[in-house]
Design an enzyme around this catalytic site. Structure first.
Site: not given
Length: 157
Positions: A47-48
């Site tokens: 996600t980052c």
């Protein structure tokens, strides 16, 4: 946990620059500036890397047009990892800061223990800081990615 209206406590964050390692005292680095700071649990994580960091890279010019002096990304990683991650995502407009020992994250009360994933890490959040004082704080619920998105922080300005 730090709250809106509170001043940041002194803590060091590291940055690998072309001139070598630089340690920044956050109280000095953010003094007299409007700062957008966002934190991620880990560099190079899904996600980052796929959403959180890229959103800030894409909208950097719009943040600067709204008088944000500094856009900073912090993670409980070392400065070498943060530099490589920033380069991999063309994050030249962002300051990529390492919180290797999680001391900054702990000073905010925004740490979490991920056990086998990586130990103590940062919760996912974004904040606006004006001259060292937190004016907006958006902390994500566990396993969520809604309130700390670049688009949401742009709306807050």
């Amino acid at each position: 946990m730090i709250e809106q209206g509170q001043k940041l406590a002194p803590a060091l964050l590291s940055q690998l620059t072309p001139d070598g390692m630089k340690n920044h005292q956050v109280t000095d680095l953010f003094a007299g500036k409007k700062v957008l700071l966002f934190a991620v649990p880990g560099a190079f994580t899904p996600t980052c890397s796929e959403s959180h960091l890229p959103g800030y890279v894409v909208l950097a010019d719009q943040f600067k047009a709204k008088k944000v002096d500094l856009i900073a990304c912090v993670s409980v990683n070392d400065a070498f990892v943060m530099k490589a991650w920033g380069e991999a995502h063309n994050a030249s407009e962002l300051m990529m800061l390492g919180d290797g020992d999680a001391s900054f994250t702990k000073s905010l009360g925004l740490e979490m223990d991920t056990a086998g994933f990586g130990g103590v890490r940062s919760q996912r959040y974004a904040m606006l800081i004006d001259d060292g004082v937190v004016t907006q704080l958006n902390v994500e619920a566990p396993k969520e990615f809604v309130v700390s998105k670049a688009e949401e922080m742009l709306k807050a300005l």
